[in-house]
Design a protein around this motif. Structure first.
Motif, short mmCIF file in Angstrom:
data_model
loop_
_atom_site.label_atom_id
_atom_site.label_comp_id
_atom_site.label_asym_id
_atom_site.label_seq_id
_atom_site.Cartn_x
_atom_site.Cartn_y
_atom_site.Cartn_z
N GLN A 125 0.82 -1.38 0.17
CA GLN A 125 0.13 0.11 0.00
C GLN A 125 1.00 1.22 0.00
O GLN A 125 0.56 2.29 -0.94
CB GLN A 125 -0.95 0.00 1.17
CG GLN A 125 -1.91 -1.03 1.17
CD GLN A 125 -2.87 -0.59 -0.06
OE1 GLN A 125 -3.56 0.37 -0.08
NE2 GLN A 125 -3.14 -1.62 -0.71
N GLN A 132 2.77 6.49 -6.75
CA GLN A 132 2.16 7.62 -7.43
C GLN A 132 2.88 9.11 -7.37
O GLN A 132 2.12 10.09 -7.72
CB GLN A 132 0.86 7.74 -7.20
CG GLN A 132 -0.07 6.28 -7.52
CD GLN A 132 -1.78 6.75 -7.47
OE1 GLN A 132 -2.08 6.36 -6.09
NE2 GLN A 132 -2.31 6.95 -8.22
N GLY A 133 3.51 8.83 -6.43
CA GLY A 133 4.24 10.38 -6.01
C GLY A 133 3.73 10.88 -4.56
O GLY A 133 3.95 12.28 -4.48
N PHE A 134 2.75 10.37 -3.90
CA PHE A 134 2.61 10.67 -2.65
C PHE A 134 3.59 10.74 -1.54
O PHE A 134 4.46 9.83 -1.63
CB PHE A 134 1.41 9.68 -1.97
CG PHE A 134 0.04 10.01 -2.74
CD1 PHE A 134 -0.73 11.16 -2.63
CD2 PHE A 134 -0.52 8.89 -3.50
CE1 PHE A 134 -2.00 11.30 -3.23
CE2 PHE A 134 -1.64 9.15 -4.04
CZ PHE A 134 -2.44 10.25 -4.01
N GLN A 147 -7.56 3.06 6.31
CA GLN A 147 -7.53 1.53 6.30
C GLN A 147 -7.35 0.72 7.49
O GLN A 147 -7.91 -0.17 7.73
CB GLN A 147 -6.55 0.96 5.57
CG GLN A 147 -6.57 1.15 3.85
CD GLN A 147 -5.79 0.25 3.09
OE1 GLN A 147 -5.34 -0.81 3.31
NE2 GLN A 147 -4.90 1.10 2.47
N ARG B 75 6.31 11.47 -9.44
CA ARG B 75 5.08 12.09 -9.69
C ARG B 75 4.92 12.63 -10.99
O ARG B 75 4.06 12.50 -11.67
CB ARG B 75 5.08 13.39 -8.58
CG ARG B 75 3.44 14.02 -8.40
CD ARG B 75 3.39 14.87 -7.22
NE ARG B 75 4.06 14.53 -6.10
CZ ARG B 75 4.90 15.50 -5.17
NH1 ARG B 75 4.82 16.42 -5.36
NH2 ARG B 75 4.89 14.76 -3.98
N TYR B 88 -6.00 0.52 -3.53
CA TYR B 88 -6.52 1.01 -2.22
C TYR B 88 -8.02 0.21 -1.69
O TYR B 88 -8.85 0.61 -2.24
CB TYR B 88 -6.41 2.47 -2.11
CG TYR B 88 -5.53 3.02 -2.53
CD1 TYR B 88 -3.87 2.78 -2.24
CD2 TYR B 88 -5.23 3.99 -3.65
CE1 TYR B 88 -2.79 3.40 -2.62
CE2 TYR B 88 -4.16 4.69 -3.81
CZ TYR B 88 -2.96 4.22 -3.45
OH TYR B 88 -1.76 4.98 -4.01
N ASN B 96 -9.88 4.97 -6.48
CA ASN B 96 -8.49 4.63 -6.78
C ASN B 96 -7.98 5.19 -7.90
O ASN B 96 -6.78 5.78 -7.84
CB ASN B 96 -8.49 3.15 -6.99
CG ASN B 96 -8.34 2.15 -5.64
OD1 ASN B 96 -7.18 2.11 -5.22
ND2 ASN B 96 -9.19 1.75 -5.13
N ILE B 99 -7.73 9.66 -7.16
CA ILE B 99 -6.99 10.16 -5.90
C ILE B 99 -5.80 10.83 -6.31
O ILE B 99 -5.50 11.92 -5.86
CB ILE B 99 -7.00 9.23 -4.53
CG1 ILE B 99 -6.07 9.78 -3.68
CG2 ILE B 99 -6.22 7.92 -5.14
CD1 ILE B 99 -6.95 10.14 -2.29
N GLY B 100 -5.00 10.32 -7.25
CA GLY B 100 -3.71 10.71 -7.48
C GLY B 100 -4.09 12.00 -8.34
O GLY B 100 -3.34 12.94 -7.86
N LYS B 103 -5.23 14.80 -5.99
CA LYS B 103 -4.26 15.40 -4.85
C LYS B 103 -2.99 15.53 -5.22
O LYS B 103 -2.27 16.53 -4.79
CB LYS B 103 -4.22 14.38 -3.64
CG LYS B 103 -5.65 13.74 -3.07
CD LYS B 103 -6.24 14.86 -2.49
CE LYS B 103 -7.70 14.46 -1.85
NZ LYS B 103 -8.38 15.51 -1.49
N LEU B 104 -2.57 15.03 -6.59
CA LEU B 104 -1.34 15.21 -6.95
C LEU B 104 -1.07 16.27 -7.87
O LEU B 104 -0.03 16.91 -8.27
CB LEU B 104 -0.47 13.94 -7.33
CG LEU B 104 -0.39 13.08 -5.95
CD1 LEU B 104 0.13 11.95 -6.53
CD2 LEU B 104 0.64 13.47 -4.98
N ARG B 148 -5.66 2.68 -13.19
CA ARG B 148 -5.12 3.79 -12.35
C ARG B 148 -3.59 4.23 -12.62
O ARG B 148 -3.21 5.64 -12.64
CB ARG B 148 -4.68 3.23 -10.90
CG ARG B 148 -4.17 4.32 -9.88
CD ARG B 148 -4.19 3.62 -8.42
NE ARG B 148 -3.42 2.13 -8.24
CZ ARG B 148 -3.18 1.71 -7.12
NH1 ARG B 148 -3.97 2.16 -6.25
NH2 ARG B 148 -2.20 1.00 -6.92
#
Lengths: 236, 240
Positions: A125, A132-134, A147, B75, B88, B96, B99-100, B103-104, B148
């Protein structure tokens, strides 16, 4: 002549005539418990996140906090705040000492619950979020914490039960809580038996539903084959 | 597009990658094969710094990837599809996928959903938008994971054994989606044992063994006349 039986009928009558003591003590206990729980949740989430951080310093801070608060009796912490801090010029009301003292103490335990919860989420996770870059904070906020809420609910509820019971240490600094009310009524009326039984019942009324919920919810999670965070009970 | 230069990776004493040099061109479809433990997964994971090389350099579009800039670089440049899908579980399929971008990339919810539906159409799962991942089959979950990875519209997608965790009957639906992607101008690096896929899609195949690149060539080369004994031995096992 009155019976000397500690549970004689006249003792019960006397107690219920003075029940407003218990009522206001009960209310005070409830207030302290709710605010302390809110504080301990905030601290617990922060400590839990810090203790899983990659940074060694952050992890150490969390570790030191947890070890200090878990390994020193709550009574000493309360006395320290009541007498020690007062000598340093910081005078807090008994109510505030209850909220802060019990909150800081249980924050350490909830921190451990949150840490176990975070570690129970599969590593994939975090990797997915990272790929993704978080960043770390975003990963915690959007991916990990939501979660684990379900899986840590049972141990969290157990913490709430312990927290409610532990607010009774306020009695030793005359905190006007339920235990203090029961004790002061008992020593002035000499109705010790009935007084403690009633106080015990009132604590029970608060704690039993929570404990039952925790047990039932955990069974449900297990039945659904969901993750259950197993945390050894390390409570007095 | 991607360049690995003298990349070494140790896990403790274990030398997992031994001086890897590799360049992937823009739009190239590169397939990496090799026995388990050969370092092929670690190689792709170095391309987005999920694993940081012990020594050596990784460049994306000419810029060196470092521990400091990795989040920003990742990113902007790459997405990844994992063996275990890693969707997720607390979000719907649409969650799923959005969100990217939300938020990004600061897309509005509406924009993000439009993009999500566009890619759900490509993987053929529009009707599953409001479902939770746990209600989908493995193949469907992996197709969602691919969608995704597409939603952030990056130039590179890294695939780390995307079909290895799937039931045999759902492998093909995922491969079909990946074949579809190969016609888009995306740089794909795929760790897989699916030689059929390699034959159909790959520009180049790399065979890795014991932390090193042993053999490189077009897919036909591996079917017709692989050079090394190790390669022959490995292929005889997976092509059976």
């Amino acid at each position: 002549m009155k019976s000397t039986n500690p549970f004689a009928l006249w003792r019960w009558e006397d107690l219920f005539q003075n029940f407003d003591h218990f009522g206001s003590g009960f209310l005070r206990t409830l207030q302290v418990a709710i605010l302390a729980l809110a504080l301990s949740l905030v601290i617990g989430v922060i400590i839990g996140i810090l203790s899983t951080a990659q940074n060694v310093i952050l992890r150490s801070i969390a570790r030191v906090y947890v070890e200090i608060f878990q390994n020193i009796p709550l009574v000493i912490q309360i006395f320290f705040m009541y007498n020690g801090l007062a000598m340093a010029g910081l005078v807090l009301s008994e109510f505030m000492i209850g909220v802060i003292g019990v909150g800081l103490y249980h924050g350490a335990y909830i921190g451990e619950v949150v840490r176990a919860g975070i570690l129970s989420i599969p590593k994939g996770q975090q990797e997915a979020a990272y790929s993704q870059g978080f960043n770390y904070t975003q990963t915690m906020r959007y991916v990990i914490l939501p979660q684990m809420v379900k899986s840590i609910l049972p141990p969290l509820t157990n913490q709430a039960v312990n927290l409610i019971k532990n607010t009774s240490v306020l009695a030793i600094i005359a905190g006007a809580d339920l235990m203090y009310a029961a004790d002061s009524y008992a020593s002035s009326s000499l109705n010790y038996g009935t007084s403690y039984v009633v106080a015990g019942l009132l604590y029970f009324i608060l704690c039993f539903p929570l404990a039952t919920f925790s047990r039932k919810y955990e069974e449900k999670l297990k039945k659904n084959d969901a993750m259950v965070v197993d945390i050894p009970e390390v409570m007095e | 597009m991607i360049k690995l230069q003298n990349v070494n990776k140790y896990f403790g004493d274990h030398h997992v990658l031994k001086d890897i040099n590799l360049e992937v061109a823009e739009g190239e479809k590169l397939v990496i094969i090799g026995p388990s433990g050969s370092g092929k997964s670690t190689t792709v994971r170095c391309m987005n710094f999920l694993e940081e090389p012990t020594s050596g350099e990784v460049y994306i579009e000419g810029n060196q990837l470092t521990a400091k800039n990795k989040l920003e670089m990742v990113r902007n440049s790459s997405a990844m599809v994992f063996q275990q899908f890693n969707l997720y579980p607390h979000m719907t399929v649409l969650g799923n996928l959005t969100i990217g971008p939300m938020k990004l990339q600061n897309k509005s919810k509406k924009e993000a959903e439009e993009i999500a539906y566009r890619y759900l159409d490509i993987v053929g799962l529009r009707e599953k938008a409001t479902a939770y991942p746990s209600t989908l089959s493995g193949g469907q979950q992996q197709r969602v994971a691919i969608a995704r990875s597409l939603c952030s519209e990056k130039k590179i997608i890294l695939f780390d054994e995307p079909t290895s965790a799937l039931d045999p009957e759902t492998v093909q639906e995922v491969l079909d989606v990946m074949i579809k992607l190969s016609s888009m101008n995306i740089t794909m690096v795929v760790v897989t044992h699916e030689m059929g896929f390699a034959k159909q899609v790959a520009d180049r195949v790399i065979f890795m063994d014991d932390g090193a690149i042993l053999e490189v060539g077009p897919p036909e080369h591996f079917f017709e006349n692989p050079t090394h004994e190790r390669t022959k031995e490995f292929l005889s096992k997976i092509l059976r």
